[in-house]
Design an enzyme around this catalytic site. Structure first.
Site, PDB file in Angstrom:
ATOM      1  N   TYR A 181       0.846  -1.204   0.000  1.00  0.00           N
ATOM      2  CA  TYR A 181       0.000   0.000   0.000  1.00  0.00           C
ATOM      3  C   TYR A 181       0.880   1.253   0.000  1.00  0.00           C
ATOM      4  CZ  TYR A 181      -3.746   3.184   1.595  1.00  0.00           C
ATOM      5  OH  TYR A 181      -4.659   4.212   1.724  1.00  0.00           O
TER       6      TYR A 181
ATOM      7  N   LYS B  39       1.371   3.622  -3.238  1.00  0.00           N
ATOM      8  CA  LYS B  39       0.900   5.013  -3.229  1.00  0.00           C
ATOM      9  C   LYS B  39       2.054   5.981  -3.486  1.00  0.00           C
ATOM     10  CE  LYS B  39      -3.586   4.752  -2.079  1.00  0.00           C
ATOM     11  NZ  LYS B  39      -4.689   5.423  -2.787  1.00  0.00           N
TER      12      LYS B  39
HETATM   13  P1  NAD Z   1     -12.656   1.757   0.422  1.00  0.00           P
HETATM   14  O1  NAD Z   1     -11.974   0.454   0.508  1.00  0.00           O
HETATM   15  O2  NAD Z   1     -13.977   1.925   1.126  1.00  0.00           O
HETATM   16  O3  NAD Z   1     -12.879   2.177  -1.096  1.00  0.00           O
HETATM   17  C1  NAD Z   1     -11.987   1.838  -2.125  1.00  0.00           C
HETATM   18  C2  NAD Z   1     -12.802   1.551  -3.384  1.00  0.00           C
HETATM   19  O4  NAD Z   1     -11.897   1.199  -4.448  1.00  0.00           O
HETATM   20  C3  NAD Z   1     -13.768   0.372  -3.223  1.00  0.00           C
HETATM   21  O5  NAD Z   1     -15.033   0.708  -3.723  1.00  0.00           O
HETATM   22  C4  NAD Z   1     -13.111  -0.746  -4.031  1.00  0.00           C
HETATM   23  O6  NAD Z   1     -14.037  -1.687  -4.520  1.00  0.00           O
HETATM   24  C5  NAD Z   1     -12.424   0.054  -5.119  1.00  0.00           C
HETATM   25  N1  NAD Z   1     -11.304  -0.651  -5.756  1.00  0.00           N
HETATM   26  C6  NAD Z   1     -10.273  -1.313  -5.154  1.00  0.00           C
HETATM   27  N2  NAD Z   1      -9.437  -1.811  -6.074  1.00  0.00           N
HETATM   28  C7  NAD Z   1      -9.942  -1.467  -7.298  1.00  0.00           C
HETATM   29  C8  NAD Z   1      -9.534  -1.700  -8.634  1.00  0.00           C
HETATM   30  N3  NAD Z   1      -8.432  -2.397  -8.927  1.00  0.00           N
HETATM   31  N4  NAD Z   1     -10.300  -1.201  -9.651  1.00  0.00           N
HETATM   32  C9  NAD Z   1     -11.439  -0.501  -9.379  1.00  0.00           C
HETATM   33  N5  NAD Z   1     -11.871  -0.252  -8.117  1.00  0.00           N
HETATM   34  C10 NAD Z   1     -11.126  -0.726  -7.092  1.00  0.00           C
HETATM   35  O7  NAD Z   1     -11.616   2.843   0.944  1.00  0.00           O
HETATM   36  P2  NAD Z   1     -11.812   4.407   1.224  1.00  0.00           P
HETATM   37  O8  NAD Z   1     -11.575   4.643   2.661  1.00  0.00           O
HETATM   38  O9  NAD Z   1     -13.057   4.891   0.608  1.00  0.00           O
HETATM   39  O10 NAD Z   1     -10.553   4.999   0.449  1.00  0.00           O
HETATM   40  C11 NAD Z   1     -10.679   5.635  -0.816  1.00  0.00           C
HETATM   41  C12 NAD Z   1      -9.327   6.142  -1.269  1.00  0.00           C
HETATM   42  O11 NAD Z   1      -8.822   7.090  -0.335  1.00  0.00           O
HETATM   43  C13 NAD Z   1      -8.277   5.039  -1.399  1.00  0.00           C
HETATM   44  O12 NAD Z   1      -7.464   5.310  -2.530  1.00  0.00           O
HETATM   45  C14 NAD Z   1      -7.454   5.200  -0.146  1.00  0.00           C
HETATM   46  O13 NAD Z   1      -6.133   4.750  -0.318  1.00  0.00           O
HETATM   47  C15 NAD Z   1      -7.535   6.692   0.095  1.00  0.00           C
HETATM   48  N6  NAD Z   1      -7.339   7.003   1.528  1.00  0.00           N
HETATM   49  C16 NAD Z   1      -8.337   6.767   2.414  1.00  0.00           C
HETATM   50  C17 NAD Z   1      -8.107   7.025   3.764  1.00  0.00           C
HETATM   51  C18 NAD Z   1      -9.186   6.803   4.803  1.00  0.00           C
HETATM   52  O14 NAD Z   1      -8.898   6.924   5.992  1.00  0.00           O
HETATM   53  N7  NAD Z   1     -10.397   6.485   4.441  1.00  0.00           N
HETATM   54  C19 NAD Z   1      -6.866   7.509   4.196  1.00  0.00           C
HETATM   55  C20 NAD Z   1      -5.869   7.700   3.247  1.00  0.00           C
HETATM   56  C21 NAD Z   1      -6.118   7.457   1.904  1.00  0.00           C
END
Ligand code: NAD
Ligand code: UDP
Length: 319
Positions: A151, A155
């Site tokens: 991860y 990233k």
């Molecule tokens: P989440 O797991 O709820 O959502 C991620 C989404 O991406 C899901 O709907 C999943 O099905 C989809 N996905 C995964 N792999 C895929 C692929 N190969 N092709 C198409 N779709 C794919 O996570 P989240 O918390 O909503 O995070 C969203 C984004 O924000 C991510 O990129 C994550 O790294 C980033 N982020 C989130 C947080 C947090 O605390 N929520 C913190 C830092 C970064």
């Protein structure tokens, strides 16, 4: 809100069926834009978008971002990637592919469309940080071969690709470094700490504190984060980021557990479990850059955000 044809955009949100993406889509639709969601439903769910099923402004496409995508769009938010350690470590090779191939495919599309593209990067690029609070100029402390590397390094490479496409191909990029975010629509089995503690408290199960529980995180409510993402996208082309988006109020996991138990009125016990490898000891964003350039500051503090989150989980979790 109804928009004139000229100001109405068609916006691609990858990962839009997930926790953050579904809230972002609600915001963009509310602003009068059309949204195309591309998601492979690995950690996301159709349920998060059920309320938009008959909305003509919304379109869902089952698509894996590791494959190229040809669509006509005016803006791209690239959120596709599992975010919970439990899920991103489930198939670590796929996680790295999602970040790296996903970035390449979406950047190729953005260059072709000459449109802005925003990358959902993460505070994990700072690893187990030796600088506290974390500023954007800090290069981080990541173990490149540990279980979180798929991860964190995925990233980091995605950020590299964004800046190389910007320098080499003129891509109009925006990079947000998102810190721990929570709120309604997190999956009950997501595995991240806020949803774990709330679900455990509501079910009367033990609250699982990893390690001493003295490690810290800073929790941002999802509505605040979405506001920051939209402001970043709307900022002038010259502002690429990376920019930290998070709530700077820092808590130990013990303090979080206390807050959840207090607000739920649960009698759950606390149990201590082994600390996962490479778990960062402390995390807190310096948000001066976001405040100065975007005029953005989170407004929802933990007690209020937890209240909304607990209310949501009460409606979806069997006690
Ligand atoms: P989440 O797991 O709820 O959502 C991620 C989404 O991406 C899901 O709907 C999943 O099905 C989809 N996905 C995964 N792999 C895929 C692929 N190969 N092709 C198409 N779709 C794919 O996570 P989240 O918390 O909503 O995070 C969203 C984004 O924000 C991510 O990129 C994550 O790294 C980033 N982020 C989130 C947080 C947090 O605390 N929520 C913190 C830092 C970064
Ligand atoms: N954590 C915990 N109990 C849990 C889940 C997580 O104590 O049931 C801890 C975890 O060890 C970490 C912090 O809470 O120190 C945040 O974990 P999370 O998985 O939410 O996000 P990240 O580690 O990616 O910040």
């Amino acid at each position: 809100m109804t928009r004139q044809y000229q100001s109405r955009k068609r916006i691609l949100v990858t990962g839009g069926a997930g926790f953050v993406g579904s809230h972002l889509i609600d915001r963009l639709i509310g602003q009068g834009h059309d949204v195309l969601c591309a998601d492979n439903l690995f950690t996301g769910s159709r349920q998060n978008l059920e309320h938009l099923r008959h909305n003509p402004q919304f379109e869902f496409m089952r698509h894996d971002v590791t494959l190229p995508l040809m669509v006509q769009v005016d803006e791209i938010y690239n959120l596709a990637c599992p975010a919970s350690p439990v899920h991103y470590q489930h198939d670590p090779i796929q996680t790295t592919k999602t970040s790296v191939y996903g970035a390449i495919n979406m950047l190729d599309l953005a260059v072709r469309m000459r449109c802005k593209i925003l990358q959902a990067s993460t505070s994990e690029v700072y690893g187990d940080p030796a600088v506290h609070p974390q500023v954007e100029t800090y290069w981080g402390n990541v173990n490149p071969i540990g279980p979180r590397a798929c991860y964190d390094e995925g990233k980091r490479v995605a950020e590299t690709l964004f800046f190389d496409y910007h320098r080499q191909s003129g891509a109009r990029i925006k990079v947000a470094r998102i810190f721990n975010t929570y709120g309604p629509r997190m999956h009950p089995r997501d595995g991240r700490v806020v949803s774990n503690f709330v679900v455990q408290a509501l079910r009367g199960e033990s609250i699982t504190l990893f390690g001493t529980g003295l490690q810290t995180r800073s929790f941002c409510y999802v509505d605040d984060l979405v506001e920051g993402l939209v402001k970043l996208m709307e900022s002038a082309d010259e502002f690429t980021g990376p920019v930290n988006l998070g709530n700077p109020n820092e808590f130990t996991m013990r303090e979080l557990a206390d807050a959840v138990l207090r607000q739920t009125g649960s009698k759950s016990e606390r149990v201590f479990m082994p600390l996962p490898a490479d778990d960062p000891k402390q995390r807190k964003p310096d948000i001066s850059l976001a405040q100065e350039v975007l005029g953005w500051t989170p407004t929802i503090e933990l007690d209020q955000g937890l209240g909304e989150t607990i209310a949501y989980f009460r409606s979806v979790v069997d006690a």
